[in-house]
Design a protein around this motif. Structure first.
Motif, PDB file in Angstrom:
ATOM      1  N   GLY A 269       0.817  -1.215   0.000  1.00 26.15           N
ATOM      2  CA  GLY A 269       0.000   0.000   0.000  1.00 26.15           C
ATOM      3  C   GLY A 269       0.849   1.262   0.000  1.00 26.15           C
TER       4      GLY A 269
ATOM      5  N   ASP B 220       2.148   1.798  -3.837  1.00 20.62           N
ATOM      6  CA  ASP B 220       1.207   2.133  -4.899  1.00 20.62           C
ATOM      7  C   ASP B 220      -0.215   2.148  -4.315  1.00 20.62           C
ATOM      8  N   SER B 221      -0.957   3.233  -4.599  1.00 16.88           N
ATOM      9  CA  SER B 221      -2.288   3.378  -3.984  1.00 16.88           C
ATOM     10  C   SER B 221      -3.292   2.341  -4.498  1.00 16.88           C
ATOM     11  N   ARG B 222      -2.948   1.642  -5.595  1.00 16.78           N
ATOM     12  CA  ARG B 222      -3.874   0.588  -6.069  1.00 16.78           C
ATOM     13  C   ARG B 222      -3.980  -0.538  -5.057  1.00 16.78           C
ATOM     14  N   PHE B 223      -2.927  -0.672  -4.227  1.00 14.21           N
ATOM     15  CA  PHE B 223      -2.912  -1.785  -3.275  1.00 14.21           C
ATOM     16  C   PHE B 223      -3.583  -1.334  -1.977  1.00 14.21           C
ATOM     17  N   ASP B 224      -4.916  -1.173  -2.058  1.00 14.98           N
ATOM     18  CA  ASP B 224      -5.650  -0.643  -0.909  1.00 14.98           C
ATOM     19  C   ASP B 224      -6.124  -1.779   0.015  1.00 14.98           C
TER      20      ASP B 224
ATOM     21  N   LYS C 242      -8.906  -3.254   0.444  1.00 13.34           N
ATOM     22  CA  LYS C 242      -9.708  -4.314  -0.189  1.00 13.34           C
ATOM     23  C   LYS C 242      -8.780  -5.315  -0.907  1.00 13.34           C
ATOM     24  N   TRP C 243      -7.786  -4.757  -1.581  1.00 12.27           N
ATOM     25  CA  TRP C 243      -6.804  -5.597  -2.282  1.00 12.27           C
ATOM     26  C   TRP C 243      -6.064  -6.488  -1.269  1.00 12.27           C
TER      27      TRP C 243
ATOM     28  N   LYS D 238      -5.830 -10.530  -1.061  1.00 14.10           N
ATOM     29  CA  LYS D 238      -4.509 -11.188  -1.085  1.00 14.10           C
ATOM     30  C   LYS D 238      -4.366 -12.188   0.061  1.00 14.10           C
TER      31      LYS D 238
END
Ligand code: NAD
Length: 354
Positions: free
Chosen positions: A295, A298-302, A304-305, A309
């Protein structure tokens, strides 16, 4: 001291020996693999007897990060760094600024976080001289709750297979390092799911408090945790706890916990299997922390992600255990082989793309 010939060298892409006499910095930064992306792994500061031990430690840890990161299918590689703790008084901030300069010279091939002996405040000092650090106080925060959640899910996967039980009700679990960052969160998950807990730690007061809160049994001598008549042993303190002097004492059916490098040597995996004990490879089950760190990259790894995982982690662990069982070999060796195959595939894919 040999480097390329070192038994743990394992084709490291880069090993940087960094010194800075003004601050007393003596550090080794090891980049095992960048096939999937920049190498990510913590920086450890330790009093090593000599640079030989420091090199062995960093090479093993760095390879371990490659295995952990690729088994969690993260878009990063594996690396690690160690700082030989200076003797006597030293300026900690200046030391970590010097470490940051060494890190910066790798141009982002390696991104460091904290490990044993290094705090978020140290990373703040390093941040003054490099961009390539994570684990900052204003970052993703303490990874331990996420690591604990992953270990909890992993224990579930083991209980399903090793005990043939779909829930944790009444499953007896012995936790070593129960009051630690990971251990305490793990114990709460386990208690909530209905497990019967036997807890050990060298910190007596927090242990008594936790046991009271969770209605758990205290193992009064921490060393007796190996003898507990339980279903699962969850090592959440030190490495190398599965060794020739402890293995014969275990009465459990499953060993699954957060600690890194639980097996003193790789052949301990076979020794566990010979005793009918199912083992969850540590770098697979304890990957929650590194998943959480994504996280900060990169902000894509929030959040929810991260949640998704962790479920994948449980599934991957189950697949490794099942594959190992059907092939009649220890799960740690099955995991190592899969990690090596995935690394080779990643290296091949990078070569093709270049
Ligand atoms: P921690 O230092 O907070 O906890 C360790 C606990 O073990 C402490 O409470 C300590 O008192 C206890 N302990 C030490 N020696 C003991 C002994 N002989 N018997 C019983 N208890 C003992 O560390 P942590 O962050 O909770 O990490 C625990 C383990 O998990 C370590 O091996 C670490 O490398 C690994 N790990 C942690 C994370 C994470 O997110 N924190 C991620 C991956 C792996």
């Amino acid at each position: 001291m040999s480097v390329f010939e070192h038994s743990a060298f394992d084709d490291h892409e880069k090993v940087l020996f960094a010194t800075d006499p003004a601050t007393g910095l003596k550090a080794i930064l090891a980049v095992h693999s960048t096939a999937r992306g920049p190498a990510v792994g913590g920086c450890r500061m330790w009093t090593y007897p000599s640079s030989v031990e420091a090199l062995t430690d960093v090479l093993r840890l760095s390879q371990g990060m490659s295995y952990k990161n690729i088994m969690a299918d993260l878009p990063i590689g594996g690396g690690k760094s160690v700082i030989m703790r200076p003797q006597g008084e030293f300026d900690r901030e200046a030391l970590f600024e010097a470490f940051g300069r060494a890190l910066e010279s790798l141009n982002g091939q390696y991104i460091s976080a904290e490990d044993v002996g290094v705090s978020p405040a140290d990373m703040v000092a390093a941040r003054r001289t490099t961009r390539h650090v994570v684990g900052l106080p204003d970052g993703t925060g303490d990874p331990s709750p996420i690591t604990a959640k992953g270990v909890f899910l992993g224990i579930q996967a083991c209980v399903e297979r090793g005990l043939g039980k779909a829930d944790m009700n009444g499953v007896r679990i012995a936790v070593q390092g129960a009051t630690g960052h990971v251990g305490s969160y793990l114990c709460r998950h386990l208690a909530e799911a209905g497990a019967d807990l036997f807890l050990a730690d060298i910190k007596a007061e927090p242990l008594a408090e936790l046991a009271r809160e969770l209605g758990a049994t205290i193992v009064s001598d921490p060393d007796e945790i190996y003898d507990v008549d339980a279903d699962v042993f969850a090592p959440c303190a030190l490495g190398a706890v599965i060794n020739p002097s402890t293995i014969g004492r275990l009465k459990v059916k499953i060993v699954a916990g957060a600690a890194n490098n639980q097996l003193e040597t790789r052949d301990m995996g076979q020794a566990l299997m010979d005793r009918g004990i199912l083992y969850a490879p540590d770098y697979v089950i304890n990957a929650g922390g590194i998943i959480n760190v994504m996280g900060e990259l990169d902000s894509r790894f929030d959040a929810k992600w991260v949640e998704g995982k962790l479920l994948t982690l449980k599934q991957t662990l189950g697949e490794i255990i099942d594959a190992a069982a059907s092939e009649g070999r220890p799960a740690n060796l099955a995991a190592d082989q899969l990690a090596r195959e995935r690394l080779a595939d990643a290296a091949q894919a990078r070569k093709k793309a270049a």
